[in-house]
Motif scaffolding. Sequence first.
Motif, PDB file in Angstrom:
ATOM      1  N   THR A   1       0.777  -1.184  -0.136  1.00  0.00           N
ATOM      2  CA  THR A   1      -0.030  -0.116  -0.072  1.00  0.00           C
ATOM      3  C   THR A   1       0.891   1.159   0.009  1.00  0.00           C
ATOM      4  OG1 THR A   1      -0.007   0.098   2.358  1.00  0.00           O
ATOM      5  CG2 THR A   1      -1.787  -1.333   1.268  1.00  0.00           C
ATOM      6  N   LYS A   2       1.955   1.194   0.256  1.00  0.00           N
ATOM      7  CA  LYS A   2       2.955   2.325   0.460  1.00  0.00           C
ATOM      8  C   LYS A   2       2.564   3.206   1.531  1.00  0.00           C
ATOM      9  CE  LYS A   2       4.734   0.666  -3.276  1.00  0.00           C
ATOM     10  NZ  LYS A   2       6.080  -0.123  -3.178  1.00  0.00           N
ATOM     11  N   LYS A   3       2.076   2.602   2.497  1.00  0.00           N
ATOM     12  CA  LYS A   3       1.499   3.368   3.523  1.00  0.00           C
ATOM     13  C   LYS A   3       2.293   3.110   4.992  1.00  0.00           C
ATOM     14  CE  LYS A   3      -3.304   4.307   2.062  1.00  0.00           C
ATOM     15  NZ  LYS A   3      -4.616   4.510   2.288  1.00  0.00           N
ATOM     16  N   LEU A   4       2.385   4.309   5.467  1.00  0.00           N
ATOM     17  CA  LEU A   4       3.232   4.178   6.925  1.00  0.00           C
ATOM     18  C   LEU A   4       2.489   3.446   8.057  1.00  0.00           C
ATOM     19  CD1 LEU A   4       5.947   5.105   8.538  1.00  0.00           C
ATOM     20  CD2 LEU A   4       4.624   6.928   9.450  1.00  0.00           C
ATOM     21  N   VAL A   5       3.142   2.253   8.372  1.00  0.00           N
ATOM     22  CA  VAL A   5       2.434   1.345   9.475  1.00  0.00           C
ATOM     23  C   VAL A   5       3.265   1.567  11.081  1.00  0.00           C
ATOM     24  CG1 VAL A   5       1.737  -0.293   7.856  1.00  0.00           C
ATOM     25  CG2 VAL A   5       3.972  -0.503   8.592  1.00  0.00           C
ATOM     26  N   SER A   6       4.457   1.820  10.861  1.00  0.00           N
ATOM     27  CA  SER A   6       4.915   2.188  12.384  1.00  0.00           C
ATOM     28  C   SER A   6       5.958   3.015  12.068  1.00  0.00           C
ATOM     29  CB  SER A   6       5.275   0.697  13.016  1.00  0.00           C
ATOM     30  OG  SER A   6       6.421   0.232  12.197  1.00  0.00           O
ATOM     31  N   VAL A   7       6.594   3.604  13.357  1.00  0.00           N
ATOM     32  CA  VAL A   7       7.857   4.414  13.595  1.00  0.00           C
ATOM     33  C   VAL A   7       8.561   3.771  14.776  1.00  0.00           C
ATOM     34  CG1 VAL A   7       6.771   6.453  12.600  1.00  0.00           C
ATOM     35  CG2 VAL A   7       6.952   5.885  15.166  1.00  0.00           C
ATOM     36  N   GLN A   8       9.923   3.871  14.661  1.00  0.00           N
ATOM     37  CA  GLN A   8      10.864   3.143  15.618  1.00  0.00           C
ATOM     38  C   GLN A   8      11.974   4.307  15.943  1.00  0.00           C
ATOM     39  OE1 GLN A   8      13.296  -0.312  14.807  1.00  0.00           O
ATOM     40  NE2 GLN A   8      12.074  -1.128  16.662  1.00  0.00           N
ATOM     41  N   GLY A   9      12.081   4.803  17.194  1.00  0.00           N
ATOM     42  CA  GLY A   9      12.944   5.577  17.700  1.00  0.00           C
ATOM     43  C   GLY A   9      14.578   5.204  17.915  1.00  0.00           C
ATOM     44  N   ILE A  10      15.491   5.916  17.244  1.00  0.00           N
ATOM     45  CA  ILE A  10      16.913   5.572  17.487  1.00  0.00           C
ATOM     46  C   ILE A  10      17.637   6.495  18.226  1.00  0.00           C
ATOM     47  CG2 ILE A  10      16.965   4.084  15.548  1.00  0.00           C
ATOM     48  CD1 ILE A  10      18.457   6.246  14.038  1.00  0.00           C
ATOM     49  N   ASP A  11      18.995   6.401  18.536  1.00  0.00           N
ATOM     50  CA  ASP A  11      19.613   7.324  19.470  1.00  0.00           C
ATOM     51  C   ASP A  11      19.186   8.241  20.381  1.00  0.00           C
ATOM     52  OD1 ASP A  11      21.424   6.714  17.235  1.00  0.00           O
ATOM     53  OD2 ASP A  11      21.191   8.498  16.156  1.00  0.00           O
ATOM     54  N   ASN A  12      18.826   7.157  21.459  1.00  0.00           N
ATOM     55  CA  ASN A  12      18.037   7.855  22.736  1.00  0.00           C
ATOM     56  C   ASN A  12      18.906   8.330  23.853  1.00  0.00           C
ATOM     57  OD1 ASN A  12      15.633   6.938  21.358  1.00  0.00           O
ATOM     58  ND2 ASN A  12      16.061   4.923  21.460  1.00  0.00           N
ATOM     59  N   ASP A  13      20.051   8.390  23.502  1.00  0.00           N
ATOM     60  CA  ASP A  13      20.969   8.610  24.568  1.00  0.00           C
ATOM     61  C   ASP A  13      20.862  10.257  25.339  1.00  0.00           C
ATOM     62  OD1 ASP A  13      22.122   9.799  22.391  1.00  0.00           O
ATOM     63  OD2 ASP A  13      23.886   8.305  22.435  1.00  0.00           O
ATOM     64  N   ALA A  14      20.061  10.912  24.626  1.00  0.00           N
ATOM     65  CA  ALA A  14      19.981  12.598  25.047  1.00  0.00           C
ATOM     66  C   ALA A  14      18.719  12.413  25.875  1.00  0.00           C
ATOM     67  CB  ALA A  14      20.173  13.356  23.939  1.00  0.00           C
ATOM     68  N   SER A  15      18.670  11.644  27.163  1.00  0.00           N
ATOM     69  CA  SER A  15      17.494  11.360  27.859  1.00  0.00           C
ATOM     70  C   SER A  15      17.581  11.617  29.171  1.00  0.00           C
ATOM     71  CB  SER A  15      16.826  10.122  27.557  1.00  0.00           C
ATOM     72  OG  SER A  15      17.958   9.022  27.475  1.00  0.00           O
ATOM     73  N   PHE A  16      16.580  11.614  29.887  1.00  0.00           N
ATOM     74  CA  PHE A  16      16.670  11.784  31.364  1.00  0.00           C
ATOM     75  C   PHE A  16      17.246  12.868  31.977  1.00  0.00           C
ATOM     76  CE2 PHE A  16      16.516   7.454  30.343  1.00  0.00           C
ATOM     77  CZ  PHE A  16      15.295   6.908  30.961  1.00  0.00           C
ATOM     78  N   PHE A  17      16.707  14.177  31.574  1.00  0.00           N
ATOM     79  CA  PHE A  17      17.116  15.388  32.016  1.00  0.00           C
ATOM     80  C   PHE A  17      16.476  15.704  33.653  1.00  0.00           C
ATOM     81  CE2 PHE A  17      12.989  16.428  29.968  1.00  0.00           C
ATOM     82  CZ  PHE A  17      12.346  17.213  31.164  1.00  0.00           C
ATOM     83  N   LYS A  18      17.272  16.498  34.257  1.00  0.00           N
ATOM     84  CA  LYS A  18      16.713  16.728  35.802  1.00  0.00           C
ATOM     85  C   LYS A  18      15.883  17.915  35.640  1.00  0.00           C
ATOM     86  CE  LYS A  18      20.895  16.708  37.640  1.00  0.00           C
ATOM     87  NZ  LYS A  18      22.009  16.481  36.895  1.00  0.00           N
ATOM     88  N   GLY A  19      15.016  18.020  36.578  1.00  0.00           N
ATOM     89  CA  GLY A  19      14.114  19.030  36.815  1.00  0.00           C
ATOM     90  C   GLY A  19      12.915  19.021  36.179  1.00  0.00           C
ATOM     91  N   GLN A  20      11.727  19.851  36.625  1.00  0.00           N
ATOM     92  CA  GLN A  20      10.400  19.733  35.927  1.00  0.00           C
ATOM     93  C   GLN A  20      10.256  20.979  34.973  1.00  0.00           C
ATOM     94  OE1 GLN A  20      10.268  16.828  37.566  1.00  0.00           O
ATOM     95  NE2 GLN A  20       7.879  17.113  37.369  1.00  0.00           N
ATOM     96  N   VAL A  21       9.353  20.586  33.970  1.00  0.00           N
ATOM     97  CA  VAL A  21       9.234  21.523  32.841  1.00  0.00           C
ATOM     98  C   VAL A  21       7.717  22.004  32.843  1.00  0.00           C
ATOM     99  CG1 VAL A  21       9.581  22.175  30.413  1.00  0.00           C
ATOM    100  CG2 VAL A  21      11.230  20.815  31.774  1.00  0.00           C
ATOM    101  N   ASN A  22       7.428  22.922  32.779  1.00  0.00           N
ATOM    102  CA  ASN A  22       5.875  23.254  32.610  1.00  0.00           C
ATOM    103  C   ASN A  22       5.112  22.621  31.500  1.00  0.00           C
ATOM    104  OD1 ASN A  22       3.272  24.947  31.828  1.00  0.00           O
ATOM    105  ND2 ASN A  22       4.001  26.382  33.078  1.00  0.00           N
ATOM    106  N   MET A  23       3.978  21.973  31.656  1.00  0.00           N
ATOM    107  CA  MET A  23       3.636  21.051  30.810  1.00  0.00           C
ATOM    108  C   MET A  23       3.169  21.821  29.433  1.00  0.00           C
ATOM    109  SD  MET A  23      -0.336  20.693  32.765  1.00  0.00           S
ATOM    110  CE  MET A  23       0.482  20.152  34.154  1.00  0.00           C
ATOM    111  N   GLY A  24       3.162  23.054  29.550  1.00  0.00           N
ATOM    112  CA  GLY A  24       2.766  23.622  28.000  1.00  0.00           C
ATOM    113  C   GLY A  24       4.254  24.051  27.239  1.00  0.00           C
ATOM    114  N   GLU A  25       5.194  23.594  27.808  1.00  0.00           N
ATOM    115  CA  GLU A  25       6.417  24.090  27.406  1.00  0.00           C
ATOM    116  C   GLU A  25       7.110  23.020  26.547  1.00  0.00           C
ATOM    117  OE1 GLU A  25       9.042  25.702  30.386  1.00  0.00           O
ATOM    118  OE2 GLU A  25       7.519  27.400  30.871  1.00  0.00           O
TER     119      GLU A  25
END
Length: 848
Positions: free
Chosen positions: A393-417
């Motif tokens: 069908t040439k249609k997108l069926v799923s996505v997969q994330g890579i390069d996930n090492d820029a994660s787990f920041f400290k602190g809280q962020v406003n839910m709208g930011e």
Amino acid sequence: MKFDYYQGIIKTLVNMMKKNPSPEWKEYSDYLRNLVERLDDYNKLSKEGEFKVMTSKQEYDEIEELFKKSLAGYDKYKDLPIDPNDPLDAIRHRLADDVFNDFLTPAYVEYQHVDITKDISLKHMMEDFRSKPIPVADDEMKQVGGNLSSRTKLTLDFDGEKIDGVFTPTTQFTPQQDYANLIEDIAKRYPKYADYFRSLNTPEAYAATSKIPVNEFINDGAFYKGALDAFVEQEFVPEASMELFNKYVEEEDFTAAYGEFIFKLEPLLISSHINQMTLQLAEGDNIDKRNSAMSGVAHLLDKDSSLAKSRPITIEREINGQKVLIEGTFMEFAQGKDPDHLPVKDAMRETPVENYDTAEAKQSMANLQILDYICGNVDRHAGNIFYNFDPETKKLVSVQGIDNDASFFKGQVNMGEVLNQWQGLNHLRVIDEETAVQVMALEEGTLKATLMGYGLKSEEIQDAWNRTKELQEAIKVGKLYENAQDIHISADANTPYIVIVPKDKWNEVPLDRLAENSSNIFAKVKELAETLNRPSIENPKFKRDILIQENALKSKLNLSGDLLQRAKDNKPMMGTSPRYKRIIAGLEELHKADSPDAKMEKLATLRGYVHSYRQEKIRDKVLDENGHLIKKLSGKDLRRVELVDEIDGYINTINTINGELNQAKTAYSEHIKEVDEINGTYRRGKYANYAKANYDKDGKIIVDEEIFQRDELFAKSMDQLSQTLNAKEAYGNVKNDQKLLNEAQDYKRVRQNEVNNLKTQLSKEYNQGLIPKEYYDERIEQLNTNNFETSLAYRFAGGVQVNPALQNFQDELLKDVDNDDMVQEEEAVEVKAAAEKQNDGPAAEVNE
């Protein structure tokens, strides 16, 4: 496995077991609790900051016995049937399986090899349990160059299963060292300014340099000289370096050196922004294992397919009979297409945006977004997502994330930011119903235990749980999806809001609504689809790389004058060696050459002279075969030998830079070829919105009739516009209005230039095979017979825009035609008569 990690799981499991009356549960629970309590002694720092070490056979035997009993307890418990009426029973079994498979068995095996004579801390041994040792043959490593680069493609054997992926050696955040390495690299390439750049290798200078907004000082891919004045004004040059800066600032080579410094500084500043400013990492903090930590959370939520799976491993190699262990992270190859490295003729380039708007794709994007939210991934852009399309069908069926090492920041962020690429809670907009249930089932101890052992700080783990709690609160008050209006297109900063989408409703959720007014994953994917459907454009990075190497080569070649003068100064008063004379002559020829190409030719000759001189010294037993001194020399004799050695290094450096220049030119040529090929295969460059070409079954270009239909649509309005312009010129003659005459004549000149440019462009694209002959002939004929309307049609169809003043003039002419307010009926006859009388071109056909 890391003890910290399973300590939390075991405690959670033990607490859950207390609620089960089974004697097998109680026995297993008691053994596990005793084991954890005993191991606690080895997991706590003393006042001196050290871990307790195992120093006696008795200690070893006691812990080994606890492991054996724990294993036996699991064997009795594992076959107990799961009680369908007990919602915790299945979770108990899963946790117990994890403890057995990933903690007890590996730990027990490891303890059989404990060498208590080495006083090894049990804590440190437990740290190694998370990292699975994988033997890798030496020839496998040679396939990738024999050295471990930052990313090495490998196929590893995990318990008999061959898995392809990428290995990254353990990496720490070392911005100061990376900055120091860059400084030294620039100093060696531009030795004349080495003192200035090395003066920047201080904490104060690093702090000043890290504030440079790099993009402001790059103009069309090049660093411009005027930027150096701004460096002083904005205090990017530390006071301690100002004297040296002022000494060199007027020199062209200094600008070139600074340009290379800024270009190479850019990725360091990006890394610093993400890791230091956003993630708040400290010097030496681990980076690569965060990738594996995210995979742990994905597994916990039963979303393994949302990420390319990562795990800590230790590669075992034998080098010269010695076992070498290299710790790091192995990430399995992602499933789907990589948008940053698409083949030229990949169907993804032609996939319309609507093919991304499928139920499966939107559900998959939403799940990835939830993982990024919980794990605080601040670098999720469209380029670190892989896209899996249905081949039929040439249609997108799923996505997969890579390069996930820029994660787990400290602190809280406003839910709208938004924090870098991380989206606040209210930007998520939707969550899959099944995922919502799994998130609601998460407990603090389970999540924290999952995240232990990857080098994360306690605050980072705590903040991951805080984000999870916020998400749980949003789910509690969330709305079940009914229609598109349920999805808010604003990120209200005060009230958590999320829509829960059942599996059978994803096909009704519009992608446009999910992406509107946001930079969430839905918006990023939609923008990528739209970008791929536009003409490919040239990346200025390739030209910039050429410029860097050209400047470095030019600067290095300019040092020949200094070498020549020193060679003359060290010439003996009498009896100069003929070979040394040739070196001086070669330096003179190099210095006099008037172009880089000519200098490179002279350099090759000079290299031969240097080789002859060194061979002479080897024959005379002054040097050994490796170029080291045998005889004791002093004064000019010593300086000549050392200088020739320096000249040899100088020649090698120039050849290296020239090789890098040639590589940059080759990369640029290949890049341009690919850009042209992409545009030639899938779209018509500047005609992207105008002329479409298709291919028949033999691959021959055929013209779409739509281009001729569009021409007909333009014809009438263009004819009117042409008449109006001629009328305006004639009217200017009648009224003696020089302003009108000048406007008309100026526009005609500009128009003729545009026509000439268009002819050149058409010829170029025809010769490159970008447009078919039928289209080319048609356009050239129009340009030769009615260039006014064709040039306007070309601009309206996506060609180069004129300057704003001229565009305003065109707009006014069109307005005159549309409103019929320029030429009144009584004036038309007068204008037409005047034009005929003057015989100054065709009579104006004015629409009355």
